[in-house]
Design a protein around this motif. Structure first.
Motif, PDB file in Angstrom:
ATOM      1  N   TYR A  13       0.821  -1.210   0.000  1.00  0.00           N
ATOM      2  CA  TYR A  13       0.000   0.000   0.000  1.00  0.00           C
ATOM      3  C   TYR A  13       0.858   1.264   0.000  1.00  0.00           C
ATOM      4  O   TYR A  13       0.367   2.349   0.280  1.00  0.00           O
ATOM      5  CB  TYR A  13      -0.923   0.003   1.226  1.00  0.00           C
ATOM      6  N   SER A  81     -11.077   2.812  -8.994  1.00  0.00           N
ATOM      7  CA  SER A  81     -11.459   2.307  -7.672  1.00  0.00           C
ATOM      8  C   SER A  81     -10.236   2.145  -6.775  1.00  0.00           C
ATOM      9  O   SER A  81     -10.268   2.486  -5.585  1.00  0.00           O
ATOM     10  CB  SER A  81     -12.182   0.965  -7.823  1.00  0.00           C
ATOM     11  N   SER A  84      -9.078   5.515  -5.651  1.00  0.00           N
ATOM     12  CA  SER A  84      -9.965   6.013  -4.594  1.00  0.00           C
ATOM     13  C   SER A  84      -9.633   5.363  -3.254  1.00  0.00           C
ATOM     14  O   SER A  84      -9.638   6.021  -2.207  1.00  0.00           O
ATOM     15  CB  SER A  84     -11.421   5.736  -4.972  1.00  0.00           C
ATOM     16  N   SER A  85      -9.321   4.071  -3.301  1.00  0.00           N
ATOM     17  CA  SER A  85      -8.956   3.361  -2.068  1.00  0.00           C
ATOM     18  C   SER A  85      -7.681   3.930  -1.462  1.00  0.00           C
ATOM     19  O   SER A  85      -7.572   4.092  -0.239  1.00  0.00           O
ATOM     20  CB  SER A  85      -8.772   1.865  -2.362  1.00  0.00           C
ATOM     21  N   CYS A  88      -8.418   7.057   0.374  1.00  0.00           N
ATOM     22  CA  CYS A  88      -8.982   6.763   1.702  1.00  0.00           C
ATOM     23  C   CYS A  88      -7.888   6.366   2.685  1.00  0.00           C
ATOM     24  O   CYS A  88      -7.887   6.799   3.843  1.00  0.00           O
ATOM     25  CB  CYS A  88     -10.024   5.647   1.592  1.00  0.00           C
TER      26      CYS A  88
END
Length: 244
Positions: A13, A81, A84-85, A88
């Motif tokens: 990540y 998507s 967008s993650s 967040c």
């Protein structure tokens, strides 16, 4: 699903992964990209923390080559998507940093000496320090490390018959469950940062064939509690000699 050793990046990540997923929409984009281009991107986004970017690129290309192909029509929405993650995740990380900073400021103000003592232990961050100190209160309330262990609930019930002592003896867990949580979590971090505790954990892990990790972690936590009590009771910073 890739095996752990087949993952090109340790942090799935991080900024490097995010850049690759956003810049290369499909697996074919990664495969067709030149090694030089990917190496430059990885070096830039990782800020030199990846020691062998060329090897990382080879693993990345191999993973892309062996992955399921998506139609480009659905690849772009999926990329959106994913982006967008990541947004967040960044927002949550920002909030966590603010909370952790507030915790650190509060604990340093209330227990400055105890804070510095526990922070000197390898692998112990301010969140674990805050949790442990909040639940202990003052170390002077305990007559010894045994009393602290009992309060924490890291003690064991006797489970024996005659000369036979059961290998699978349950931990009491009758004490403060919040303190027990922080101590066990902190011990796990210490195991990863302190060779002596890693050796002790490995030794206890090898002693049995049942509940190996849980047993070894609990016994190492008990060892950690002995050190914690001694350091706080004598107002001493951590050192290798005092870790025993």
């Amino acid at each position: 699903m890739l095996k752990k050793e087949d993952h090109p990046f340790s942090n799935k990540y991080g900024a490097t992964v995010e850049a690759i997923l956003e810049q290369y929409v499909t697996n074919d984009d990664i495969i067709e990209a030149s090694i030089e281009e990917l190496v430059e991107l990885i070096e830039s986004k990782s800020r030199g923390r990846i020691t062998d970017p060329e090897e990382t690129v080879k693993i990345l290309k191999a993973a892309a080559n062996g992955s399921y192909r998506l139609d480009r029509v659905v690849a772009e929405p999926i990329t959106l998507s994913i982006s967008s993650s990541f947004n967040c995740i960044r927002a949550f990380e920002k909030e966590l940093k603010a909370i952790e900073k507030a915790i650190e400021h509060t604990v340093q103000g209330l227990n400055p000496v105890e804070y510095q003592i526990l922070k000197s232990i390898p692998g112990i961050g301010h969140v674990y320090v805050a949790g442990i100190l909040a639940e202990i209160g003052t170390i002077k309330a305990f007559t010894g490390n045994g009393a602290l262990a009992k309060y924490c609930g890291i003690v064991w019930k006797e489970n024996q018959s005659g000369n036979f002592r059961a290998e699978d003896t349950k931990m009491s867990k009758a004490g403060n469950r919040y303190l027990r949580y922080y101590v066990i979590e902190a011990t796990g971090s210490v195991i990863n940062n302190c060779p002596e505790y890693k050796d002790f954990y490995d030794k206890k892990f090898a002693e049995t064939t049942t509940h190996q990790h849980k047993r070894a972690l609990a016994l190492t936590s008990r060892k950690f509690l002995r050190m914690l009590f001694r350091l706080l009771d004598k107002s001493q910073l951590y050192s290798l000699e005092r870790s025993r």
